[in-house]
Design a protein around this motif. Structure first.
Motif, PDB file in Angstrom:
ATOM      1  N   SER A  94       0.833  -1.199   0.000  1.00  0.00           N
ATOM      2  CA  SER A  94       0.000   0.000   0.000  1.00  0.00           C
ATOM      3  C   SER A  94       0.871   1.254   0.000  1.00  0.00           C
ATOM      4  O   SER A  94       2.050   1.218   0.364  1.00  0.00           O
ATOM      5  N   ILE A  95       0.279   2.360  -0.408  1.00  0.00           N
ATOM      6  CA  ILE A  95       0.951   3.651  -0.291  1.00  0.00           C
ATOM      7  C   ILE A  95       0.993   4.004   1.195  1.00  0.00           C
ATOM      8  O   ILE A  95      -0.029   3.947   1.882  1.00  0.00           O
ATOM      9  N   LEU A  96       2.156   4.345   1.698  1.00  0.00           N
ATOM     10  CA  LEU A  96       2.285   4.661   3.115  1.00  0.00           C
ATOM     11  C   LEU A  96       1.661   6.028   3.414  1.00  0.00           C
ATOM     12  O   LEU A  96       1.567   6.891   2.534  1.00  0.00           O
ATOM     13  N   PRO A  97       1.238   6.249   4.658  1.00  0.00           N
ATOM     14  CA  PRO A  97       0.584   7.520   4.992  1.00  0.00           C
ATOM     15  C   PRO A  97       1.558   8.688   5.036  1.00  0.00           C
ATOM     16  O   PRO A  97       2.779   8.502   4.991  1.00  0.00           O
ATOM     17  N   ILE A  98       1.011   9.886   5.136  1.00  0.00           N
ATOM     18  CA  ILE A  98       1.800  11.094   5.323  1.00  0.00           C
ATOM     19  C   ILE A  98       1.347  11.752   6.623  1.00  0.00           C
ATOM     20  O   ILE A  98       0.287  11.418   7.159  1.00  0.00           O
ATOM     21  N   THR A  99       2.143  12.667   7.143  1.00  0.00           N
ATOM     22  CA  THR A  99       1.797  13.281   8.417  1.00  0.00           C
ATOM     23  C   THR A  99       0.588  14.201   8.264  1.00  0.00           C
ATOM     24  O   THR A  99       0.288  14.695   7.172  1.00  0.00           O
ATOM     25  N   ARG A 100      -0.100  14.431   9.386  1.00  0.00           N
ATOM     26  CA  ARG A 100      -1.246  15.346   9.361  1.00  0.00           C
ATOM     27  C   ARG A 100      -0.814  16.740   8.906  1.00  0.00           C
ATOM     28  O   ARG A 100      -1.506  17.390   8.115  1.00  0.00           O
ATOM     29  N   GLU A 101       0.322  17.192   9.410  1.00  0.00           N
ATOM     30  CA  GLU A 101       0.810  18.527   9.054  1.00  0.00           C
ATOM     31  C   GLU A 101       1.024  18.645   7.551  1.00  0.00           C
ATOM     32  O   GLU A 101       0.617  19.633   6.923  1.00  0.00           O
ATOM     33  N   ARG A 102       1.659  17.646   6.973  1.00  0.00           N
ATOM     34  CA  ARG A 102       1.919  17.667   5.526  1.00  0.00           C
ATOM     35  C   ARG A 102       0.610  17.617   4.743  1.00  0.00           C
ATOM     36  O   ARG A 102       0.429  18.334   3.760  1.00  0.00           O
ATOM     37  N   SER A 103      -0.307  16.777   5.163  1.00  0.00           N
ATOM     38  CA  SER A 103      -1.588  16.626   4.479  1.00  0.00           C
ATOM     39  C   SER A 103      -2.400  17.917   4.522  1.00  0.00           C
ATOM     40  O   SER A 103      -2.938  18.357   3.495  1.00  0.00           O
ATOM     41  N   GLU A 104      -2.488  18.519   5.691  1.00  0.00           N
ATOM     42  CA  GLU A 104      -3.287  19.738   5.835  1.00  0.00           C
ATOM     43  C   GLU A 104      -2.650  20.906   5.092  1.00  0.00           C
ATOM     44  O   GLU A 104      -3.367  21.753   4.537  1.00  0.00           O
ATOM     45  N   ALA A 105      -1.334  20.954   5.057  1.00  0.00           N
ATOM     46  CA  ALA A 105      -0.651  22.022   4.321  1.00  0.00           C
ATOM     47  C   ALA A 105      -0.921  21.907   2.822  1.00  0.00           C
ATOM     48  O   ALA A 105      -1.152  22.912   2.138  1.00  0.00           O
ATOM     49  N   SER A 106      -0.893  20.688   2.301  1.00  0.00           N
ATOM     50  CA  SER A 106      -1.169  20.482   0.885  1.00  0.00           C
ATOM     51  C   SER A 106      -2.614  20.845   0.554  1.00  0.00           C
ATOM     52  O   SER A 106      -2.879  21.503  -0.461  1.00  0.00           O
ATOM     53  N   ALA A 107      -3.537  20.450   1.408  1.00  0.00           N
ATOM     54  CA  ALA A 107      -4.947  20.757   1.181  1.00  0.00           C
ATOM     55  C   ALA A 107      -5.191  22.254   1.210  1.00  0.00           C
ATOM     56  O   ALA A 107      -5.954  22.808   0.393  1.00  0.00           O
ATOM     57  N   ALA A 108      -4.536  22.952   2.145  1.00  0.00           N
ATOM     58  CA  ALA A 108      -4.708  24.406   2.260  1.00  0.00           C
ATOM     59  C   ALA A 108      -4.180  25.131   1.031  1.00  0.00           C
ATOM     60  O   ALA A 108      -4.693  26.193   0.649  1.00  0.00           O
ATOM     61  N   GLY A 117      -4.336  23.909  -1.940  1.00  0.00           N
ATOM     62  CA  GLY A 117      -5.055  23.429  -3.110  1.00  0.00           C
ATOM     63  C   GLY A 117      -4.426  22.217  -3.761  1.00  0.00           C
ATOM     64  O   GLY A 117      -4.800  21.850  -4.881  1.00  0.00           O
ATOM     65  N   GLY A 118      -3.490  21.576  -3.057  1.00  0.00           N
ATOM     66  CA  GLY A 118      -2.819  20.408  -3.611  1.00  0.00           C
ATOM     67  C   GLY A 118      -3.567  19.121  -3.339  1.00  0.00           C
ATOM     68  O   GLY A 118      -4.590  19.100  -2.645  1.00  0.00           O
ATOM     69  N   MET A 119      -3.040  18.022  -3.856  1.00  0.00           N
ATOM     70  CA  MET A 119      -3.678  16.719  -3.702  1.00  0.00           C
ATOM     71  C   MET A 119      -2.809  15.735  -2.935  1.00  0.00           C
ATOM     72  O   MET A 119      -3.137  14.558  -2.832  1.00  0.00           O
ATOM     73  N   GLN A 120      -1.717  16.217  -2.379  1.00  0.00           N
ATOM     74  CA  GLN A 120      -0.834  15.339  -1.622  1.00  0.00           C
ATOM     75  C   GLN A 120      -1.351  15.253  -0.183  1.00  0.00           C
ATOM     76  O   GLN A 120      -0.716  15.707   0.765  1.00  0.00           O
ATOM     77  N   THR A 121      -2.508  14.644  -0.062  1.00  0.00           N
ATOM     78  CA  THR A 121      -3.207  14.563   1.216  1.00  0.00           C
ATOM     79  C   THR A 121      -3.437  13.108   1.605  1.00  0.00           C
ATOM     80  O   THR A 121      -3.388  12.209   0.760  1.00  0.00           O
ATOM     81  N   GLN A 122      -3.745  12.901   2.890  1.00  0.00           N
ATOM     82  CA  GLN A 122      -4.025  11.546   3.346  1.00  0.00           C
ATOM     83  C   GLN A 122      -5.310  11.020   2.726  1.00  0.00           C
ATOM     84  O   GLN A 122      -5.442   9.827   2.460  1.00  0.00           O
ATOM     85  N   GLU A 123      -6.256  11.910   2.485  1.00  0.00           N
ATOM     86  CA  GLU A 123      -7.495  11.493   1.825  1.00  0.00           C
ATOM     87  C   GLU A 123      -7.207  10.910   0.444  1.00  0.00           C
ATOM     88  O   GLU A 123      -7.791   9.912   0.037  1.00  0.00           O
TER      89      GLU A 123
END
Length: 282
Positions: A190-204, A206-212
């Protein structure tokens, strides 16, 4: 006459007394009746019924307590067994895969490049072959015979690649591996997870490098493995916190690569995923 009536009277008294002595006692309440304990045996378990648990298959020769559910955080094989298991294995993928092999020192072959994705892996200049020339990942795999091929892509595709394109090219890689390594067991991680900080920064941003997005592609990857009949490994479980993100203590500074401790946990999971009874003949 008087004597006869006296006899009749005495006879009646005797009959009534006898009836009173032989009559059953009356029951005053249901509480006076003791209940009979009836033991009903539990139904025999159905050995074919799935229970959804992840366990090590029972060892018929094991003693009491040895067939309990496996600890999902600990390897089911020893370091010596792991060395034998990975001796004919190769790890294929991106920079995260490089980190796994380099940090843990697992003795297996490595075909991985920084920035590699499911499309560029099929390009003729994807990696360097043993003869010094360039070739695709499949060209590199064809150089020798392997017993297990561990594959992991997905991180470099998060921010731009459509899900159907990701699965299409990943499927081509799986098909290609089966052509050049028909005897090998293919294990898709599986694709390994990313940190919450990294995910939320990407989402903020407008990026797609998120845990979702990671979860979305992993779902599609599971379905592909089921369709193709290859094994899917939930490697994300090794380093995922209760909220579904990469544990900060297992993350490098960028929030998505793993540090040495994270790679050790990842390798522990891969050891745990080995069925000891698959090792017969290793």
């Amino acid at each position: 006459m008087c004597m006869r009536w006296t006899v009749v009277f005495l006879t009646a008294v005797l009959v009534l007394s006898f009836a009173a002595c032989t009559a059953p006692e009356s029951v005053s309440s249901s509480a006076d009746i003791p209940e009979l304990a009836v033991s009903v045996p539990d139904p025999a378990p159905d050995p074919t019924a799935p229970d959804g648990s992840t366990t090590v298959p029972p060892n018929p020769e094991a003693g009491d307590g040895e067939n309990e559910k496996a600890d999902l955080t600990m390897p089911t094989i020893t370091d010596e067994q792991a060395a034998v298991w990975f001796a004919d294995a190769v790890f294929v993928g991106n920079s995260r895969v490089q980190g796994l092999v380099w940090y843990t020192g697992v003795e297996a072959d490595l075909i991985a490049e920084r920035g590699l994705n499911v499309i560029t892996a099929l390009h003729d200049d994807a990696t360097t072959l043993e003869n010094g020339e360039k070739g695709s990942v499949l060209d590199a795999l064809a150089q020798k015979t392997y017993g297990k091929v561990y594959v992991k892509f997905g991180m470099n595709e998060l921010n731009w690649m459509a899900e159907d394109v990701f699965i299409q090219y990943y499927g081509q890689i799986v098909d290609g591996i089966r052509e050049v390594q028909p005897q090998a067991t293919v294990l898709i991680q599986s694709i390994l997870p990313i940190t919450r900080e990294r995910s939320e920064a990407s989402a903020a941003a407008g990026g797609m490098q998120t845990q979702e997005r990671v979860n979305q592609l992993n779902g599609a990857l599971r379905a592909m493995c089921l369709d193709k009949g290859v094994r899917f490994l939930d490697a994300e479980q090794a380093v995922m916190d209760p909220d579904g993100y990469l544990y900060a203590e297992y993350a490098a500074k960028d929030g998505y690569h793993l540090n040495a401790a994270g790679c050790e946990k990842w390798l522990d999971y891969l050891k745990q995923a080995v069925n000891p009874y698959e090792m017969e003949g290793e």
